[in-house]
Design an enzyme around this catalytic site. Structure first.
Site, PDB file in Angstrom:
ATOM      1  N   ARG A 174       0.809  -1.224   0.000  1.00  0.00           N
ATOM      2  CA  ARG A 174       0.000   0.000   0.000  1.00  0.00           C
ATOM      3  C   ARG A 174       0.845   1.280   0.000  1.00  0.00           C
ATOM      4  O   ARG A 174       0.444   2.291   0.578  1.00  0.00           O
ATOM      5  CB  ARG A 174      -0.968   0.009   1.190  1.00  0.00           C
ATOM      6  N   SER A 225     -10.658   0.749   3.470  1.00  0.00           N
ATOM      7  CA  SER A 225     -10.023   0.123   4.635  1.00  0.00           C
ATOM      8  C   SER A 225      -9.326   1.176   5.486  1.00  0.00           C
ATOM      9  O   SER A 225      -8.569   1.997   4.971  1.00  0.00           O
ATOM     10  CB  SER A 225      -9.011  -0.935   4.189  1.00  0.00           C
ATOM     11  N   GLU A 295      -4.249   2.772   7.134  1.00  0.00           N
ATOM     12  CA  GLU A 295      -4.071   2.714   5.682  1.00  0.00           C
ATOM     13  C   GLU A 295      -4.660   3.967   5.048  1.00  0.00           C
ATOM     14  O   GLU A 295      -4.133   4.494   4.076  1.00  0.00           O
ATOM     15  CB  GLU A 295      -4.747   1.471   5.110  1.00  0.00           C
TER      16      GLU A 295
END
Length: 302
Positions: A174, A225, A295
């Site tokens: 990510r 998320s 995130e």
């Protein structure tokens, strides 16, 4: 800031607004005002915007469709540059796909699947733009952008434009070099696909779309998320095991569909979400000794 606004308007870079509420430009529908909000109408407008912003030495950031983003209630200092129309060209040559940073990731996945090209099935149902997906190395279902990006065209804040190879993008979970070392905007990317069976590709992508719709909240605004998975564990499982599904602070609520999502259940502020994030972090650490990392990107004035 007024002189900056006037120069941007005179340069005809695109749409220029003052004190634009970011709640209108994020998928969680939360966020205070940006001092200046610019939506370039073409690549030249984007380059000119960067040139003028650099001249005035004010802070800036780029956004796509506003997923994976939480803007604090105090808003964003400086200039927000939104990528979209005018930065959404698409060229397909055999198995190579070159696409603008403002192109919708979901739309791209749909288009190339119908061409019998495999590699982007994981993106079925992922909101956002190609540029944003490259920036954060978006992924799902065991795959991510790092597996298909051949090279990415980056406009750096000094005005230079470079094509960076997959290796130079320094992809990891990510994240990419754009978050770690070199601030810039992904204005285009070349993706390497594989030829496959049309029906199988379309079916796989639809399966992923259906899975996301069944397991993730679609009835409330959300940012995606909230926490990175502390592999081999999963953030959502830990939060669910802690009995936090449905836990609410103000208008922010942990989704009862998927515990790694915080939804705007009505009138939520960024502060509500941040308090809920802190509560979850403390609870999970106290129970399991696991330090959850966010995130979702949190930006703006504190």
């Amino acid at each position: 800031m007024e002189k900056l606004r006037e120069e941007l308007l005179q340069a005809n870079v695109g749409t220029v607004k003052e004190n634009e509420r970011m709640a209108s430009h994020t998928t969680i529908k939360i966020g205070g005002p940006a001092d200046l909000f610019v939506e370039p109408k073409h690549i030249d407008g984007l380059k000119k915007t960067m040139e003028i912003v650099r001249k005035y030495n004010v802070p800036w950031r780029a956004i796509g469709r506003g997923s994976n983003l939480l803007v604090r209630d105090g808003g964003i200092e400086g200039v927000v540059i939104k990528l979209g129309e005018g930065l959404d060209d698409l060229y397909i040559h055999d198995t190579e796909v070159t696409v603008g940073g403002g192109y919708s990731l979901i739309k791209l996945a749909t288009v190339i699947s119908k061409q019998g090209l495999s590699g982007l099935e994981f993106a079925g149902g992922i909101p956002g733009t190609v540029g944003g997906a490259v920036y954060m190395n978006a992924g799902a279902h065991g795959s991510d952008m790092s597996r298909i990006v051949k090279k990415a065209q980056i406009l750096f804040e000094d005005g230079t434009i470079e094509w960076l190879t997959n290796e130079e993008m320094e992809f990891s979970y990510r994240t990419s070099v754009l978050q770690k070392k070199r601030k810039g905007i992904c204005i285009a990317a070349t993706l390497e696909m594989k030829k496959g069976n049309h029906d199988e590709i379309v079916a796989a992508m639809q399966k992923n779309k259906d899975y996301r719709r069944e397991t993730q909240p679609w009835n409330y605004p959300c940012a995606g998320s909230i926490f990175r998975n502390p592999l081999p564990q999963y953030a959502g499982q830990l939060i669910e095991q802690a009995g936090l599904k449905g836990y609410t602070i103000g208008g922010a609520k942990i989704s009862e569909q998927h515990a790694n999502f915080i939804v705007n259940a009505g009138g939520a502020t960024a502060n509500d979400v941040l308090e809920l994030i802190d509560y979850v972090k403390k609870t999970i650490y106290d129970l399991y000794g696991v330090s959850l990392q966010t995130e979702v990107e949190i930006v703006g004035r504190k």
